[in-house]
Design an enzyme around this catalytic site. Structure first.
Site, PDB file in Angstrom:
ATOM      1  CE  LYS A 161      -3.161 -15.444 -47.197  1.00  0.00           C
ATOM      2  NZ  LYS A 161      -1.862 -15.330 -46.484  1.00  0.00           N
ATOM      3  CE1 TYR A 182       0.068 -10.980 -49.050  1.00  0.00           C
ATOM      4  CE2 TYR A 182      -0.456 -12.531 -50.801  1.00  0.00           C
ATOM      5  CZ  TYR A 182      -0.676 -12.032 -49.529  1.00  0.00           C
ATOM      6  OH  TYR A 182      -1.656 -12.595 -48.732  1.00  0.00           O
ATOM      7  CG  ASN A 191      -1.413 -17.307 -43.388  1.00  0.00           C
ATOM      8  OD1 ASN A 191      -1.809 -17.245 -44.549  1.00  0.00           O
ATOM      9  ND2 ASN A 191      -0.718 -16.352 -42.816  1.00  0.00           N
ATOM     10  CG  HIS A 235      -4.916 -10.873 -47.586  1.00  0.00           C
ATOM     11  ND1 HIS A 235      -3.720 -10.320 -47.195  1.00  0.00           N
ATOM     12  CD2 HIS A 235      -5.654  -9.859 -48.101  1.00  0.00           C
ATOM     13  CE1 HIS A 235      -3.737  -9.012 -47.491  1.00  0.00           C
ATOM     14  NE2 HIS A 235      -4.899  -8.710 -48.035  1.00  0.00           N
ATOM     15  CD  GLU A 295      -4.490  -5.558 -49.588  1.00  0.00           C
ATOM     16  OE1 GLU A 295      -5.435  -6.039 -48.923  1.00  0.00           O
ATOM     17  OE2 GLU A 295      -3.302  -5.640 -49.230  1.00  0.00           O
TER      18      GLU A 295
HETATM   19  P1  ATP Z   1      -1.773 -11.381 -45.079  1.00  0.00           P
HETATM   20  O1  ATP Z   1      -1.117 -10.154 -45.707  1.00  0.00           O
HETATM   21  O2  ATP Z   1      -1.702 -12.586 -45.970  1.00  0.00           O
HETATM   22  O3  ATP Z   1      -3.132 -11.080 -44.561  1.00  0.00           O
HETATM   23  P2  ATP Z   1      -0.413 -10.851 -42.631  1.00  0.00           P
HETATM   24  O4  ATP Z   1      -0.763  -9.428 -42.884  1.00  0.00           O
HETATM   25  O5  ATP Z   1      -0.843 -11.463 -41.332  1.00  0.00           O
HETATM   26  O6  ATP Z   1      -0.938 -11.791 -43.795  1.00  0.00           O
HETATM   27  P3  ATP Z   1       2.193 -10.304 -43.713  1.00  0.00           P
HETATM   28  O7  ATP Z   1       3.340  -9.884 -42.880  1.00  0.00           O
HETATM   29  O8  ATP Z   1       1.518  -9.281 -44.569  1.00  0.00           O
HETATM   30  O9  ATP Z   1       1.159 -11.050 -42.763  1.00  0.00           O
HETATM   31  O10 ATP Z   1       2.719 -11.490 -44.655  1.00  0.00           O
HETATM   32  C1  ATP Z   1       1.987 -11.878 -45.809  1.00  0.00           C
HETATM   33  C2  ATP Z   1       1.992 -13.380 -45.887  1.00  0.00           C
HETATM   34  O11 ATP Z   1       3.326 -13.825 -46.144  1.00  0.00           O
HETATM   35  C3  ATP Z   1       1.573 -14.076 -44.602  1.00  0.00           C
HETATM   36  O12 ATP Z   1       0.192 -14.288 -44.518  1.00  0.00           O
HETATM   37  C4  ATP Z   1       2.312 -15.387 -44.678  1.00  0.00           C
HETATM   38  O13 ATP Z   1       1.584 -16.337 -45.434  1.00  0.00           O
HETATM   39  C5  ATP Z   1       3.568 -15.027 -45.434  1.00  0.00           C
HETATM   40  N1  ATP Z   1       4.656 -14.809 -44.489  1.00  0.00           N
HETATM   41  C6  ATP Z   1       4.899 -13.692 -43.759  1.00  0.00           C
HETATM   42  N2  ATP Z   1       5.985 -13.844 -42.989  1.00  0.00           N
HETATM   43  C7  ATP Z   1       6.437 -15.082 -43.245  1.00  0.00           C
HETATM   44  C8  ATP Z   1       7.531 -15.845 -42.772  1.00  0.00           C
HETATM   45  N3  ATP Z   1       8.383 -15.343 -41.875  1.00  0.00           N
HETATM   46  N4  ATP Z   1       7.693 -17.099 -43.250  1.00  0.00           N
HETATM   47  C9  ATP Z   1       6.849 -17.613 -44.165  1.00  0.00           C
HETATM   48  N5  ATP Z   1       5.779 -16.944 -44.660  1.00  0.00           N
HETATM   49  C10 ATP Z   1       5.579 -15.703 -44.201  1.00  0.00           C
HETATM   50 MG    MG Z   2      -0.352  -8.481 -44.738  1.00  0.00          MG
END
Ligand code: ATP
Ligand code: MG
Length: 137
Positions: free
Chosen positions: A10, A49, A112, A115, A126
């Site tokens: 990211k 997303y 974070n 992804h 994806e």
């Molecule tokens: P990613 O899809 O990016 O790999 P993930 O699968 O661990 O991450 P998801 O639930 O898919 O988590 O959320 C996608 C992204 O949205 C997260 O990586 C994070 O950056 C952001 N995100 C998710 N939940 C929150 C939250 N409660 N507050 C802020 N940002 C969030």
């Molecule tokens: Mg995710």
């Protein structure tokens, strides 16, 4: 079972100069089938997303994902989807296990570092989002 998954380094991690270290670590566990560096448009990030559309963090997520270049990879390995998510660690770096990419490189829940696809269906969509079949080598 051999699987493919989509990985994104990211914008926060690219900006911090951690892409190389993250890619090296990924490469020690998975075969890199394809790799690109690019900057997502708002429309691309919103589409990528789309599953989170309407959630309170969605607009910030799209803003963040378009804030700088990312490195996108298709990875291959045994149970690559689950194993890569294990290597990434929990979404919230405060909850991520020691040694995981997010523990080492994530700044916060929203910034974070990496992804990873979360299921075979999303992985297929994806990977195709970024790579035409002819680029998957
Ligand atoms: P990613 O899809 O990016 O790999 P993930 O699968 O661990 O991450 P998801 O639930 O898919 O988590 O959320 C996608 C992204 O949205 C997260 O990586 C994070 O950056 C952001 N995100 C998710 N939940 C929150 C939250 N409660 N507050 C802020 N940002 C969030
Ligand atoms: Mg995710």
């Amino acid at each position: 079972m051999k699987q493919r998954t989509l990985s994104i380094v990211k914008p926060d991690a690219v900006r911090a100069g951690n892409a190389g270290k993250i890619i090296a670590e990924i490469e020690s566990h998975f075969r890199i089938v394809a790799m690109r560096k690019l900057q997502l448009s708002k429309a691309q990030a919103a589409a990528f997303y789309a599953v989170h559309a309407g959630k309170p963090f969605y607009n910030d997520l799209v803003e963040f994902m378009t804030s700088g270049p990312v490195v996108v990879m298709c990875l291959e390995g045994e149970d690559a989807i689950a194993n890569y998510r294990k290597l990434m660690g929990a979404t919230n770096p405060e909850k991520a296990e020691e040694g995981t990419l997010r523990k080492k490189y994530a700044e916060s829940m929203s910034h974070n570092a990496v992804h990873g696809s979360d299921a075979p269906e999303t992985a297929a969509v994806e990977v195709a989002f970024f790579f035409p079949g002819c680029d998957l080598i």
